[in-house]
Structures are given as C-alpha cells and as structure tokens.
Design a protein around this motif. Structure first.
Motif, PDB file in Angstrom:
ATOM      1  N   THR A 126       0.856  -1.190   0.000  1.00  0.00           N
ATOM      2  CA  THR A 126       0.000   0.000   0.000  1.00  0.00           C
ATOM      3  C   THR A 126       0.888   1.234   0.000  1.00  0.00           C
ATOM      4  O   THR A 126       1.887   1.284   0.727  1.00  0.00           O
ATOM      5  CB  THR A 126      -0.923   0.017   1.236  1.00  0.00           C
ATOM      6  N   TYR A 151       2.141   4.961   0.802  1.00  0.00           N
ATOM      7  CA  TYR A 151       2.028   5.979   1.847  1.00  0.00           C
ATOM      8  C   TYR A 151       2.951   7.147   1.513  1.00  0.00           C
ATOM      9  O   TYR A 151       3.925   6.986   0.770  1.00  0.00           O
ATOM     10  CB  TYR A 151       2.406   5.389   3.219  1.00  0.00           C
ATOM     11  N   GLU A 180      -2.066   8.740   3.818  1.00  0.00           N
ATOM     12  CA  GLU A 180      -2.585   7.873   2.764  1.00  0.00           C
ATOM     13  C   GLU A 180      -2.389   8.460   1.374  1.00  0.00           C
ATOM     14  O   GLU A 180      -2.347   7.725   0.389  1.00  0.00           O
ATOM     15  CB  GLU A 180      -4.076   7.599   3.003  1.00  0.00           C
ATOM     16  N   THR A 181      -2.292   9.773   1.258  1.00  0.00           N
ATOM     17  CA  THR A 181      -2.095  10.435  -0.031  1.00  0.00           C
ATOM     18  C   THR A 181      -1.102  11.569   0.134  1.00  0.00           C
ATOM     19  O   THR A 181      -0.827  12.022   1.257  1.00  0.00           O
ATOM     20  CB  THR A 181      -3.415  11.007  -0.581  1.00  0.00           C
ATOM     21  N   ILE A 203      -1.916   8.832   9.347  1.00  0.00           N
ATOM     22  CA  ILE A 203      -2.570   7.553   9.586  1.00  0.00           C
ATOM     23  C   ILE A 203      -2.479   7.215  11.073  1.00  0.00           C
ATOM     24  O   ILE A 203      -1.448   7.444  11.715  1.00  0.00           O
ATOM     25  CB  ILE A 203      -1.904   6.447   8.745  1.00  0.00           C
TER      26      ILE A 203
END
Length: 272
Positions: free
Chosen positions: A112, A114, A128-129, A139
């Motif tokens: 994922t 990050y 997250e973005t 997060i």
C-alpha cells in the motif's frame, strides 16, 4: 510520473556570487543587489547591481538514475509517530511501502502506498495520499508491530548534470554626495581580483561557478552638465554546473494484451 524539477540557477549559486562581490568590493551586503530583485536602490552610498542572462546549454547533459535507500524504522503507537535516524525525507515525499519480518503496526498495510510527514530529522508520520501529507493528516496506528520494520521508497530520482554558460554584468554606482570617495572602477577591479583568492575561489567552485572571458572594467563618461552619477561596469562570461532532479514513481504492475494479425493474444503481466 514526474513530481518536481529543480531550477538550474540555485539560491546557493546566487548567494555565492553575491557574497563574492560583497567581499571583494568592501561594501555592506545591503549595497550589493541582484537586479531581478526589483527592489529600490539602496538609499545612500555606493552600490553594485548584478545582472545575469539566462544560462544556456553548451553540451549534452549526463543523466543518471538514483534509487533512494530503504529505511528501517520503529513505531510508537502512543504518539502515532515513527523513528528512523537521519531519514532524509521531507513532507510530501512518496510513495513508500512498508513491510515487516514480523507484523506491521495495526493501521498499516503491505503493498500500500504511503506518503511522508516529516516531524524532525529522525521522526515522521505517514499519510494515505500526498495531499493528506501536505495537510498534515496522518494515519492512526494502534500497535507498535513486531520484527524489523522496513520503509521502501517506490520512486526513482533522475539527475541530469551539465554545464551552462551565462553573461554576468556588475555595475558599480557612485551614489550619494561624496562621489570622489566611491571609486567605482577600483571597487570592480578589486572584485575581479578577489575571485582567485583561495577561500573565495573554493566557495565559488563549491557553488558550481567558474569564469570564462572577462571584459575590461569600463568607466562610463559623466556629463558634467547633468546630475548623472559616475559608475563603472564590467561584463564576464561565467560557467555554471547545472544539476536538475526529477522524481518518477515506480510502475508496479502492467497488463499488456498484444494483437497479432487481428488475433488477440494472451495477456502479459509484468510486475515490478
């Protein structure tokens, strides 16, 4: 995918040139200005104005690919922060992916992307973005995880190094009422002489500045019937080392479906 490109003429290069002129002329820093600052001339006294043409390319740049190193880190769920000594990243850097030889901190997922939120030279949070990172929206984690935690950058840096040539012009204005004390020609001559002094020469080289053809210091004629002030001017060719960097994200997964003679072939999967 490109994220940013640095300018050719860095602040460090401009500062090194200005510091050289200040030291060689004996003027205060406020009396040596870049013309493109577009500020008012110093209110009193002699001053020097610096102008430079846009650097032009004289040879093809050399390009190399740099892969940022992976980092080990630890997690602290009580503060929702991570620690990696001397991580070297700024807020908005990314994407990163995380892994562990044991278990990841609860709240983080493998494979994922990050993005980085820098807190100090050694501590950070993750978002997250990229937009969340710039907005300082981190997060949440609820455990510290186990085993060795790894943070892997999923991008590469393309660095282009080359040489540029520009024309640099210094103009020394007498200024003020005591024009005879200003010595604009002598001041510019001292500036040129100071460039070969060991300390000054080393500072200029460190900033990527070298010298080519240097013209004579010219004293501009003064019309005694006007209030024009005496001034001197010198123009020179300077060589600059250009270092530009561009960040590109990894392509992690590609699916290709080739067609041969209008017949669709099996899909080809390519993973990073």
């Amino acid at each position: 995918m490109s994220e940013f490109t640095e300018s050719i003429l860095s602040d460090a290069t401009m500062e090194a040139i200005q510091e050289w002129v200040v030291a060689g002329s004996g003027l205060a820093a406020g009396q040596v200005i870049w013309e493109d600052e577009r500020g008012p001339r110093p209110p009193t006294g002699c001053y020097i104005s610096i102008t430079m043409t846009d650097p032009r390319e004289v040879a093809q740049d050399m390009v190399r690919k740099i892969t940022p190193p992976s980092l080990t880190f630890t997690a602290d769920e009580t503060t929702e922060t991570f620690t990696s000594v001397g991580h070297g990243h700024a807020t908005g850097a990314g994407p990163f992916q995380v892994s562990s030889s044991g278990t990841l901190p609860a709240g983080l997922l493998p494979t994922t992307d990050y993005w980085f939120i820098r807190l100090t030279d050694d501590t950070f949070r993750l978002a997250e973005t990229a937009a969340d990172a710039l907005a300082d929206t981190e997060i949440t984690i609820t455990t510290n995880g186990t085993g060795t935690l790894m943070l892997e950058p999923f991008w590469v840096i393309y660095e282009a190094t080359g040489h540029r040539v520009a024309e640099l012009q210094l103009q020394c204005f007498a200024g003020g009422a005591k024009w005879r004390d200003a010595r604009p020609v002598a001041r510019l001559a001292n500036v040129l002489s100071s460039r070969v002094l060991p300390v000054r020469s080393a500072l200029l080289r460190a900033a990527g500045v070298g010298f080519g053809l240097i013209g004579p210091v010219q004293s501009l004629k003064l019309d005694r019937s006007t209030v024009l002030e005496p001034r001197a001017v010198v123009t020179m060719s300077i060589h600059l080392v250009s270092v530009q960097r561009e960040i590109g994200s990894w392509i992690q997964h590609v699916e290709l479906t080739p067609t041969i003679n209008s017949v669709v072939q099996p899909t080809i999967l390519i993973d990073r």
